[in-house]
Design a protein around this motif. Structure first.
Motif, PDB file in Angstrom:
ATOM      1  N   LEU A   1     149.738 -38.786 119.941  1.00 56.10           N
ATOM      2  CA  LEU A   1     149.201 -40.127 119.759  1.00 56.10           C
ATOM      3  C   LEU A   1     148.189 -40.148 118.620  1.00 56.10           C
ATOM      4  CD1 LEU A   1     148.649 -40.947 123.539  1.00 56.10           C
ATOM      5  CD2 LEU A   1     150.617 -41.574 122.109  1.00 56.10           C
ATOM      6  N   ALA A   2     147.999 -41.296 118.015  1.00 55.26           N
ATOM      7  CA  ALA A   2     147.114 -41.416 116.858  1.00 55.26           C
ATOM      8  C   ALA A   2     145.694 -40.967 117.181  1.00 55.26           C
ATOM      9  CB  ALA A   2     147.100 -42.868 116.379  1.00 55.26           C
ATOM     10  N   ASP A   3     145.178 -40.093 116.340  1.00 55.36           N
ATOM     11  CA  ASP A   3     143.788 -39.612 116.412  1.00 55.36           C
ATOM     12  C   ASP A   3     143.465 -38.796 117.662  1.00 55.36           C
ATOM     13  OD1 ASP A   3     143.167 -41.045 114.020  1.00 55.36           O
ATOM     14  OD2 ASP A   3     142.927 -42.866 115.207  1.00 55.36           O
ATOM     15  N   ALA A   4     144.452 -38.491 118.494  1.00 54.94           N
ATOM     16  CA  ALA A   4     144.172 -37.866 119.792  1.00 54.94           C
ATOM     17  C   ALA A   4     143.647 -36.441 119.670  1.00 54.94           C
ATOM     18  CB  ALA A   4     145.420 -37.886 120.662  1.00 54.94           C
ATOM     19  N   LEU A   5     144.076 -35.692 118.676  1.00 53.81           N
ATOM     20  CA  LEU A   5     143.661 -34.291 118.579  1.00 53.81           C
ATOM     21  C   LEU A   5     142.147 -34.144 118.498  1.00 53.81           C
ATOM     22  CD1 LEU A   5     146.299 -32.676 116.186  1.00 53.81           C
ATOM     23  CD2 LEU A   5     145.843 -32.046 118.558  1.00 53.81           C
ATOM     24  N   GLU A   6     141.484 -35.123 117.894  1.00 53.89           N
ATOM     25  CA  GLU A   6     140.035 -35.067 117.733  1.00 53.89           C
ATOM     26  C   GLU A   6     139.294 -35.744 118.884  1.00 53.89           C
ATOM     27  OE1 GLU A   6     138.616 -33.467 115.116  1.00 53.89           O
ATOM     28  OE2 GLU A   6     140.610 -32.924 114.371  1.00 53.89           O
ATOM     29  N   GLN A   7     140.032 -36.283 119.852  1.00 49.39           N
ATOM     30  CA  GLN A   7     139.398 -36.927 120.991  1.00 49.39           C
ATOM     31  C   GLN A   7     139.168 -35.925 122.118  1.00 49.39           C
ATOM     32  OE1 GLN A   7     142.144 -40.249 121.671  1.00 49.39           O
ATOM     33  NE2 GLN A   7     140.730 -41.621 120.611  1.00 49.39           N
ATOM     34  N   GLY A   8     138.378 -36.343 123.117  1.00 50.55           N
ATOM     35  CA  GLY A   8     138.076 -35.479 124.246  1.00 50.55           C
ATOM     36  C   GLY A   8     139.274 -35.321 125.163  1.00 50.55           C
ATOM     37  N   THR A   9     139.212 -34.322 126.030  1.00 50.89           N
ATOM     38  CA  THR A   9     140.345 -34.053 126.921  1.00 50.89           C
ATOM     39  C   THR A   9     140.660 -35.234 127.827  1.00 50.89           C
ATOM     40  OG1 THR A   9     138.825 -32.953 128.457  1.00 50.89           O
ATOM     41  CG2 THR A   9     140.045 -31.550 126.933  1.00 50.89           C
ATOM     42  N   GLN A  10     139.665 -36.093 128.094  1.00 49.74           N
ATOM     43  CA  GLN A  10     139.914 -37.265 128.930  1.00 49.74           C
ATOM     44  C   GLN A  10     140.910 -38.227 128.268  1.00 49.74           C
ATOM     45  OE1 GLN A  10     137.092 -36.590 127.336  1.00 49.74           O
ATOM     46  NE2 GLN A  10     136.043 -38.425 126.597  1.00 49.74           N
ATOM     47  N   ALA A  11     141.166 -38.033 126.976  1.00 47.45           N
ATOM     48  CA  ALA A  11     142.143 -38.864 126.279  1.00 47.45           C
ATOM     49  C   ALA A  11     143.556 -38.620 126.784  1.00 47.45           C
ATOM     50  CB  ALA A  11     142.074 -38.633 124.769  1.00 47.45           C
ATOM     51  N   MET A  12     143.768 -37.608 127.626  1.00 41.58           N
ATOM     52  CA  MET A  12     145.077 -37.455 128.250  1.00 41.58           C
ATOM     53  C   MET A  12     145.515 -38.750 128.920  1.00 41.58           C
ATOM     54  SD  MET A  12     146.369 -35.127 131.462  1.00 41.58           S
ATOM     55  CE  MET A  12     146.447 -33.484 130.777  1.00 41.58           C
ATOM     56  N   PHE A  13     144.548 -39.529 129.388  1.00 38.24           N
ATOM     57  CA  PHE A  13     144.878 -40.785 130.063  1.00 38.24           C
ATOM     58  C   PHE A  13     145.729 -41.687 129.178  1.00 38.24           C
ATOM     59  CE2 PHE A  13     143.872 -45.033 131.873  1.00 38.24           C
ATOM     60  CZ  PHE A  13     144.303 -44.801 133.166  1.00 38.24           C
ATOM     61  N   ARG A  14     145.577 -41.570 127.871  1.00 37.98           N
ATOM     62  CA  ARG A  14     146.369 -42.392 126.941  1.00 37.98           C
ATOM     63  C   ARG A  14     147.869 -42.137 127.110  1.00 37.98           C
ATOM     64  NH1 ARG A  14     144.492 -41.442 121.048  1.00 37.98           N
ATOM     65  NH2 ARG A  14     146.024 -43.114 120.722  1.00 37.98           N
TER      66      ARG A  14
END
Length: 289
Positions: free
Chosen positions: A273-286
């Protein structure tokens, strides 16, 4: 005589860890690969010393701490052409807080020992919150006497400090920790989705469930970040993927771990997903949208 500390790597974790050492009264000199990092100003504002090379940072240090992203980074900082191995004074104690896996930790320890340098692998858990608050869990492998010597410094940065055994043992425990973190994130995301499906406020679910048998660090610290769509990194997706890669390398011929495999796939899905690699692990919710 006051012992001198060098800290290499002023990222999300290394910066607050250094600040906590300074707050405890220890003199700290830092180095960071990027001299333009805004984190360096935090160090200067706290009267820390910033150097522009590894050699300048470690030349007279009794203790050399390092916290960087991945195996190649650790090897470059410690063993590379401009690495600490070439400029640290004999018998300096090098403590690596990065997650690099047991085989790499043992290999680095042997190379440093040949240059009369001591080494502890000391991976950490607790995220940016634990680093800022000085409440990290620190899992240490190496010589027991070196561990005891370093305890005052560990206590300035962490709340739960464990001696795990010979070199590589800290990394071994960290691999188990990362499997738990990964699978917990799957459970947290799915519990929030289930609450939404049933018409229950996810924040209510989080408040209730974190007090019972389902309570965990993840639900207490990351649950509300998910409900607020706050995906700012405490521990990035790219870093958990690196750690899960190390777990996979550790498994070798070990029987399959279905939960680990599911969590790994969900993080890989999120990474697309866009920009996800630099987001926190909680971004799994996306990945559950």
């Amino acid at each position: 005589m006051t012992k001198k500390i060098a800290f290499l790597g002023m990222g999300v974790m290394g910066t607050p860890m250094s600040l906590n050492l300074m707050q405890a009264g220890f003199p700290v000199t830092v180095w960071n690969r990027s001299s333009s990092s805004p984190n360096l100003q935090r160090i200067r504002d706290s009267n820390g010393t910033v150097k522009d090379s590894i050699a300048a940072a470690v030349e007279d240090a009794d203790y050399i701490f390092i916290c960087v992203s991945d195996v190649p980074d650790v090897k470059e900082v410690l063993l590379g052409i401009k690495g600490a191995i070439h400029c640290a004074k004999p018998q300096a104690l090098i403590i690596d807080f990065s997650t690099i896996g047991s085989p790499t930790a043992r290999d680095i320890a042997e190379k440093l020992k040949a240059k009369h340098l001591r080494f502890l692998d000391a991976p950490i858990s607790g995220g940016d919150i634990g680093a800022e608050n000085g409440t990290l869990t620190i899992m240490v492998g190496g010589d027991r006497q070196d561990f005891e010597e370093a305890m005052p410094y560990f206590e300035a940065m962490g709340k739960n400090i464990y001696y795990c055994g010979e070199t590589g043992s800290g990394q071994a425990v960290k691999m188990c920790n990362q499997v738990l973190c990964a699978v917990h994130m799957v459970a947290l995301c799915e519990a929030i989705k289930l609450a939404e499906y049933q018409g229950i406020d996810p924040n209510l679910m989080i408040e209730v469930c974190q007090t019972g048998a389902a309570g965990s660090w993840a639900i207490a610290n990351l649950g509300r970040k998910i409900t607020m769509a706050d995906f700012r990194p405490g521990f990035m997706i790219k870093h958990i993927l690196k750690d899960l890669r190390l777990v996979q390398e550790t498994l070798d011929n070990f029987p399959a771990l279905p939960g680990f495999e599911l969590a790994t796939q969900q993080f890989k899905n999120t990474a697309q997903l866009a920009d996800a690699l630099e987001q926190g692990t909680q971004a799994m919710f996306r990945a559950y949208y």
